[in-house]
Design a protein around this motif. Structure first.
Motif, PDB file in Angstrom:
ATOM      1  N   PHE A 139      41.565  50.917  46.655  1.00 38.15           N
ATOM      2  CA  PHE A 139      40.895  51.993  45.929  1.00 38.15           C
ATOM      3  C   PHE A 139      39.393  51.989  46.184  1.00 38.15           C
ATOM      4  O   PHE A 139      38.763  53.055  46.250  1.00 38.15           O
ATOM      5  CB  PHE A 139      41.183  51.886  44.431  1.00 38.15           C
ATOM      6  CG  PHE A 139      42.290  52.786  43.970  1.00 38.15           C
ATOM      7  CD1 PHE A 139      42.025  54.001  43.370  1.00 38.15           C
ATOM      8  CD2 PHE A 139      43.607  52.427  44.161  1.00 38.15           C
ATOM      9  CE1 PHE A 139      43.046  54.839  42.963  1.00 38.15           C
ATOM     10  CE2 PHE A 139      44.641  53.245  43.757  1.00 38.15           C
ATOM     11  CZ  PHE A 139      44.362  54.468  43.154  1.00 38.15           C
ATOM     12  N   ALA A 140      38.798  50.802  46.324  1.00 37.36           N
ATOM     13  CA  ALA A 140      37.357  50.742  46.619  1.00 37.36           C
ATOM     14  C   ALA A 140      37.049  51.386  47.956  1.00 37.36           C
ATOM     15  O   ALA A 140      36.014  52.044  48.125  1.00 37.36           O
ATOM     16  CB  ALA A 140      36.887  49.290  46.604  1.00 37.36           C
ATOM     17  N   SER A 141      37.934  51.227  48.929  1.00 34.62           N
ATOM     18  CA  SER A 141      37.664  51.715  50.283  1.00 34.62           C
ATOM     19  C   SER A 141      37.646  53.233  50.383  1.00 34.62           C
ATOM     20  O   SER A 141      37.108  53.776  51.354  1.00 34.62           O
ATOM     21  CB  SER A 141      38.697  51.148  51.260  1.00 34.62           C
ATOM     22  OG  SER A 141      39.988  51.630  50.950  1.00 34.62           O
ATOM     23  N   VAL A 142      38.213  53.958  49.401  1.00 33.43           N
ATOM     24  CA  VAL A 142      38.263  55.418  49.488  1.00 33.43           C
ATOM     25  C   VAL A 142      37.346  56.095  48.475  1.00 33.43           C
ATOM     26  O   VAL A 142      37.359  57.323  48.364  1.00 33.43           O
ATOM     27  CB  VAL A 142      39.710  55.931  49.295  1.00 33.43           C
ATOM     28  CG1 VAL A 142      40.623  55.365  50.365  1.00 33.43           C
ATOM     29  CG2 VAL A 142      40.249  55.586  47.910  1.00 33.43           C
ATOM     30  N   SER A 186      35.738  47.135  43.465  1.00 29.82           N
ATOM     31  CA  SER A 186      35.503  45.865  44.151  1.00 29.82           C
ATOM     32  C   SER A 186      35.560  44.698  43.167  1.00 29.82           C
ATOM     33  O   SER A 186      36.058  43.609  43.505  1.00 29.82           O
ATOM     34  CB  SER A 186      34.154  45.896  44.865  1.00 29.82           C
ATOM     35  OG  SER A 186      33.837  44.635  45.419  1.00 29.82           O
ATOM     36  N   SER A 187      35.082  44.903  41.943  1.00 26.40           N
ATOM     37  CA  SER A 187      35.186  43.858  40.920  1.00 26.40           C
ATOM     38  C   SER A 187      36.643  43.585  40.570  1.00 26.40           C
ATOM     39  O   SER A 187      37.033  42.430  40.342  1.00 26.40           O
ATOM     40  CB  SER A 187      34.412  44.274  39.659  1.00 26.40           C
ATOM     41  OG  SER A 187      33.028  44.348  39.915  1.00 26.40           O
ATOM     42  N   ALA A 224      37.929  44.274  52.362  1.00 27.78           N
ATOM     43  CA  ALA A 224      36.675  44.142  51.626  1.00 27.78           C
ATOM     44  C   ALA A 224      35.483  44.275  52.572  1.00 27.78           C
ATOM     45  O   ALA A 224      34.472  44.921  52.246  1.00 27.78           O
ATOM     46  CB  ALA A 224      36.633  42.803  50.895  1.00 27.78           C
ATOM     47  N   GLY A 225      35.591  43.666  53.763  1.00 24.64           N
ATOM     48  CA  GLY A 225      34.530  43.833  54.751  1.00 24.64           C
ATOM     49  C   GLY A 225      34.381  45.277  55.192  1.00 24.64           C
ATOM     50  O   GLY A 225      33.267  45.798  55.327  1.00 24.64           O
TER      51      GLY A 225
END
Length: 671
Positions: free
Chosen positions: A297-300, A311-312, A447-448
């Protein structure tokens, strides 16, 4: 309390907490004096945070200290205890909040909702309550501090309460906090084993059956999991963090989430004597699902604070994976392996506190300079905001798990822990856990990818809006706060053996083993499983990087100096590129959106031929919100409408209700 010449660490910590409260109260006396609150009170709070960091670091190696404060209810005083576990988390709170408070001294402005003095009170009450949770040695004081922490953070989240979306996010957050608190209270009720004594010392003395111990564990997992944001209790994080001021977001994500990890460690490895392997398996599954969900979900995301919130969630998932491995190893009395996985867990707790706080503060500076949170309207800010850009880059590299920074150490130790899983006596675990390790590697890679998107879209390329050319760099207070947190990321990356020796005091207490003896044999090399298996030298790695850059610079100067031609970056030969032709946040995340489409509820808005400004838009939503929370809200609204029908506005009807209630009560008593 001891005499001044004999004060112990617990006495000094109580003095610091009292001073924090005094700072907050002084803020109320100077309610709208922004300059005094910002440049005197918040720096004073930062100095107290440094004091807490120093005292807690000393207390790590000391014997546990206890105290009873004559406050609270007559028969329920506050029992306090400072041991290695609470000292470690207090040290992390002090270190992270020192940088956040310093940054806050230059961040807060007038006209942002809550008056500065009241914000100062709420902020420092929040700090005191988090420290109080870590010191509590009975269920009563723990729950008082836990609820104070929830309420003070609710008021901080809703600081800009005039905005409806902010109020909605605050209500969602406090609702999830209430649900989690009920589960924690029920957990303590199980642990006291019907003795009526709610002190933690009494809970340690109880020998619960596997059934009741498992009930207590599951309640703790639900209650503390709601605060940590694990699936499916994560929904408040992506709403609360964007709504809160950036220093508050940093404090909640980098510090408050750690109190949930502390609570789970306290229950599973201290208060409960049983350690069943399936508890660890459940934590492992929940943590893996949370980490994978959070990073996808963070990546989009296209909102920079929502990206960091997800990210948390991912990082809390990794922490739960480490906790799961610890419980599995501890359940089979594999103490050295349990010490390794617990060390990785605690190392990641500290690393996450520094790099995630740094990233949230960086977004706060960008937000103040540009008034934008949307990644699609940012770009090229490293030219006008070099301090923020380069310091944020350190946080990005640490969050991506790249050496030689702290985020790499914790993830590397966690992967080293998986090397011992083939020796577990359960064939199912030995078969499944390597798959978990592979998925953890996938999470680290994503994450990277996410951090490349985050930093590249905000700071690199060309500005996507004209107003970005007027963006200003962070002020002195903000730079100092970010520098402190960036320094923490570097120190955790370069001095892992020294920090692990501090963590040893916790692992020796909780699982009966540590890594210090093995690390002492290898000097500056980090080799948790022995040099014959794997080792890592952070200083050597850093020197190698610096030598590579120096060699490349010398070769360019010697071979190509004077013959270089400066031009725009390569764009397939097209010479008239504009900012709108750059890769956008949506475009960057499109491959992940397509691969993991089953994770999302995607809504596509297509332009029509009659639109004056045609736009194609994709909205990504959460399945859990639609499947779980929307039906619950619909049921609650239905029951509320039914209850509303009883309110007729007539006194005769209300008297009838009273008469029927009294009659029912009398009948129940007579029976």
């Amino acid at each position: 309390m001891a005499s001044p010449a004999q004060w112990l660490a617990l006495d000094w910590i109580l003095v610091i907490l009292g001073a924090w409260l005094a700072v907050g109260i002084v803020g109320v006396l100077f309610l709208r004096r922004l300059a005094f609150v910002a440049h005197v009170l918040f720096p004073a709070g930062a100095v107290l945070s440094l004091g807490l960091f120093a005292v807690a670091a000393i207390a790590l190696a000391a014997t546990p200290e206890v105290a009873v404060l004559p406050i609270g209810l007559p028969a329920l005083p506050f029992h306090l205890r400072l041991d290695s576990l609470s000292a470690f988390f207090l040290m992390v709170i002090g270190a992270a909040s020192a940088g956040i408070s310093t940054f806050a001294a230059g961040y807060f402005r007038r006209g942002e909702g809550t008056p500065p003095g009241l914000l100062c009170l709420e902020y420092h009450v929040f700090l005191v309550s988090m420290a109080g949770v870590l010191l509590a040695d009975d269920a009563y004081s723990f729950m008082v501090m836990w609820e104070t922490m929830a309420l003070s953070s609710f008021f901080l989240v809703t600081a800009n309460h005039r905005v409806p979306e902010v109020r909605s996010a605050g209500y969602l957050y406090i609702t999830m906090a209430r649900i989690g608190a009920i589960a924690i209270l029920l957990c303590f009720g199980v642990l006291q084993a019907n003795t009526g004594d709610y002190t933690f010392a009494n809970m340690r003395a109880q020998s619960l059956s596997p059934f009741w111990a498992s009930i207590g564990f599951l309640l703790a997992l639900f209650g503390f999991g709601a605060k940590a944001g694990v699936l499916p209790l994560h929904v408040w994080l992506p709403e609360a963090h964007p709504a809160a001021p950036s220093p508050v977001s940093a404090l909640m994500s980098g510090v408050m989430l750690n109190t949930a990890i502390y609570g789970l460690l306290r229950v599973t490895l201290d208060l409960l004597h049983l350690r069943l392997w399936w508890w660890g398996g459940l934590l492992l599954a929940v943590g893996l699902a949370t980490a994978l969900f959070g990073v996808v979900f963070a990546s989009v995301q296209t909102d920079m604070k929502r990206l960091l919130a997800y990210s948390s969630i991912e990082n809390m998932g990794l922490v739960f994976v480490g906790l799961g491995l610890t419980l599995i190893f501890a359940g089979y009395e594999m103490k050295p392996m349990a010490a390794l996985s617990l060390t990785a867990t605690l190392y990641h707790v500290a690393s996450h506190s520094f790099f995630k706080s740094l990233l949230f503060l960086g977004t706060g500076s960008v937000l103040h300079a540009t008034s934008e949170r949307n990644l699609g309207k940012l770009g090229g800010l490293i030219r006008t905001m070099p301090w923020v850009g380069w310091l944020t880059l350190l946080g990005v590299l640490a969050s991506a798990g790249l050496p030689p920074l702290g985020g790499f150490i914790s993830e590397w130790l966690l992967l080293q822990s998986f090397l011992f899983t083939p020796s577990l006596p359960v064939p199912l675990l030995t078969m499944l856990i390597p798959v978990v390790a592979a998925l953890i590697a996938l999470v680290a890679a994503l994450a990277g990818y996410t951090m490349v998107k985050f930093f590249g879209v905000i700071f690199l390329g060309q500005p996507r809006e004209e107003k970005l050319a007027r963006a200003h760099d962070a002020g002195g207070w903000e730079r100092a706060g970010m520098l402190w947190l960036a320094l923490g990321c570097v120190v955790l990356g370069l001095l892992p053996t020294h920090f692990i020796r501090l963590i040893d005091h916790v692992t020796l207490t909780l699982v009966g083993a540590g890594l210090g003896s093995r690390l002492g044999e290898n000097g500056w090399l980090l080799a948790p499983n022995g040099l014959e298996q794997a080792s890592y030298g952070p200083v050597i790695f850093l020197l190698g990087i610096l030598a590579s850059f120096a060699l490349a610079y010398l070769l360019v100067r010697a071979l190509y100096h004077g013959r270089m031609r400066r031009a725009r970056p390569w764009a397939c030969g097209f010479p008239w590129g504009t900012a709108r032709m750059q890769d956008t946040a949506e475009g960057f995340g499109q491959p992940i959106r397509q691969i993991f489409e089953a994770f999302f509820v995607m809504k596509r808005e297509l332009p029509t031929p009659f639109d004056a400004n045609p736009r194609y838009r994709v909205t990504v939503e959460d399945h859990f919100w639609r499947w779980l929370y929307v039906p619950i809200m619909d049921l609650a609204n239905y029951l509320a409408r039914l209850a509303g029908k009883m309110q007729q506005g007539r006194i005769s009807v209300y008297l009838l209700y009273s008469f029927l209630t009294l009659a029912a009560t009398l009948l129940a008593v007579m029976r």
